[in-house]
Design an enzyme around this catalytic site. Sequence first.
Site, PDB file in Angstrom:
ATOM      1  N   TYR A  65     -15.260  -7.219   5.623  1.00  0.00           N
ATOM      2  CA  TYR A  65     -14.089  -7.922   6.161  1.00  0.00           C
ATOM      3  C   TYR A  65     -14.428  -8.619   7.474  1.00  0.00           C
ATOM      4  O   TYR A  65     -14.925  -7.994   8.413  1.00  0.00           O
ATOM      5  CB  TYR A  65     -12.934  -6.947   6.403  1.00  0.00           C
ATOM      6  CG  TYR A  65     -12.366  -6.300   5.161  1.00  0.00           C
ATOM      7  CD1 TYR A  65     -12.607  -6.823   3.895  1.00  0.00           C
ATOM      8  CD2 TYR A  65     -11.578  -5.164   5.252  1.00  0.00           C
ATOM      9  CE1 TYR A  65     -12.086  -6.215   2.752  1.00  0.00           C
ATOM     10  CE2 TYR A  65     -11.041  -4.563   4.124  1.00  0.00           C
ATOM     11  CZ  TYR A  65     -11.306  -5.088   2.881  1.00  0.00           C
ATOM     12  OH  TYR A  65     -10.784  -4.497   1.755  1.00  0.00           O
ATOM     13  N   SER A 212      -3.072  -4.582  -2.088  1.00  0.00           N
ATOM     14  CA  SER A 212      -2.216  -5.727  -2.422  1.00  0.00           C
ATOM     15  C   SER A 212      -0.932  -5.279  -3.138  1.00  0.00           C
ATOM     16  O   SER A 212      -0.567  -5.846  -4.176  1.00  0.00           O
ATOM     17  CB  SER A 212      -2.975  -6.741  -3.282  1.00  0.00           C
ATOM     18  OG  SER A 212      -4.053  -7.302  -2.575  1.00  0.00           O
ATOM     19  N   LEU A 214       1.969  -5.825  -2.370  1.00  0.00           N
ATOM     20  CA  LEU A 214       2.960  -6.907  -2.300  1.00  0.00           C
ATOM     21  C   LEU A 214       2.433  -8.179  -2.960  1.00  0.00           C
ATOM     22  O   LEU A 214       2.901  -9.280  -2.685  1.00  0.00           O
ATOM     23  CB  LEU A 214       3.343  -7.187  -0.844  1.00  0.00           C
ATOM     24  CG  LEU A 214       4.031  -6.025  -0.114  1.00  0.00           C
ATOM     25  CD1 LEU A 214       4.297  -6.384   1.337  1.00  0.00           C
ATOM     26  CD2 LEU A 214       5.328  -5.644  -0.816  1.00  0.00           C
ATOM     27  N   PHE A 218       2.837 -12.193  -1.914  1.00  0.00           N
ATOM     28  CA  PHE A 218       3.766 -12.987  -2.724  1.00  0.00           C
ATOM     29  C   PHE A 218       5.192 -12.463  -2.622  1.00  0.00           C
ATOM     30  O   PHE A 218       6.146 -13.237  -2.441  1.00  0.00           O
ATOM     31  CB  PHE A 218       3.308 -12.991  -4.184  1.00  0.00           C
ATOM     32  CG  PHE A 218       4.243 -13.710  -5.117  1.00  0.00           C
ATOM     33  CD1 PHE A 218       4.207 -15.096  -5.219  1.00  0.00           C
ATOM     34  CD2 PHE A 218       5.165 -13.008  -5.884  1.00  0.00           C
ATOM     35  CE1 PHE A 218       5.070 -15.769  -6.067  1.00  0.00           C
ATOM     36  CE2 PHE A 218       6.038 -13.674  -6.730  1.00  0.00           C
ATOM     37  CZ  PHE A 218       5.993 -15.052  -6.835  1.00  0.00           C
TER      38      PHE A 218
END
Length: 349
Positions: A65, A212, A214, A218
């Site tokens: 990251y 993820s 959500l 989105f």
Amino acid sequence: MAEENNIQVPRVKLGNQGLQVSKLGFGCMGLSGAYNSPLSDEDGINIIKHAYNKGITFFDTADIYGNKANEVLVGKALKQLPRENIQLATKFGIVNADISNMVVKGTPEYVRSCCEASLKRLDVDYIDLYYQHRVDKSVPIEDTMGELKKLVEEGKIRYIGLSEASPDTIRRAHAVHPITAVQMEWSLWTRDIEEEIIPLCRELGIGIVPYSPLGRGFFGGRAIVDNVTADSSLTLHPRFKGDNLDKNKKIYGRIESLGKKHQYTPAQLALAWVFKQGEDAVPIPGTTKIKNLDQNIGALGVKLSENDLKELSDAVPIHEVAGARSYEGLDNMVWKFASTPPKDSRVST
């Protein structure tokens, strides 16, 4: 709307190996860019500290990251927090995260070198949960796990996790050393792990960490309420492009309507749906905004009946979700492995 100010973030067991974490974790990736421009160290640290002060103690990062910058940022934040109260997760295994040139590696030597490097960047004595980020199919999982087991015995890591691993790999890895958690994408519009992975984890006593939850933002309004900026990796994601996005906006509209009906935000409903999948599921949504973080915490207070949950699920028929869950070309791409494929036919999948 759920009032996050009155919510206590509960602690739960993640797997059956002894690790306890906050029921809501925090994915730190976005603080160093990916879906957005990177935050300054000061702003990133402030968000991590705010999360901790609200009761979140489970923080997730990875060596890839921000090209290692995210671990450095998280390490700086930890210096301002009581380390003994934090459950720190990081990952190894992706050598190159360029979507057109994804390279993974899982040799024992690489496992050890990555762990040592992460410890230095984070400036900590141990990592609570160390994941193999992606499985190197050219290296038997037994070899990778053997080195991870040694790192546990040396006290450099406390628990072992896998990310995006197949059922066969999970079983074989667990036979070498107990797996504490499996991290996979799981949300209202991504449910493919429910058929095999979830039952297997529950059979083996492995915790589930949905990333993820959500839908890459989105259900928080990304690409609908908030624009996707030109520097965002989401411009390459099938579900956020062209006709697919137009079709998926209809799904968002249904969740938005249900949110108004129940007096919650769409993000809170979507995250609450993940929470309701079981106590062994600990989602790790990320955000760069304090307001969104507080709303995510508020999702813990969402009250939904079984009928409400069914209504939520039915509002997002999987066959209506437009676009693959992975980045363009990734599912069909031949992943590149930094190691020479072994003769052993039991390579990881």
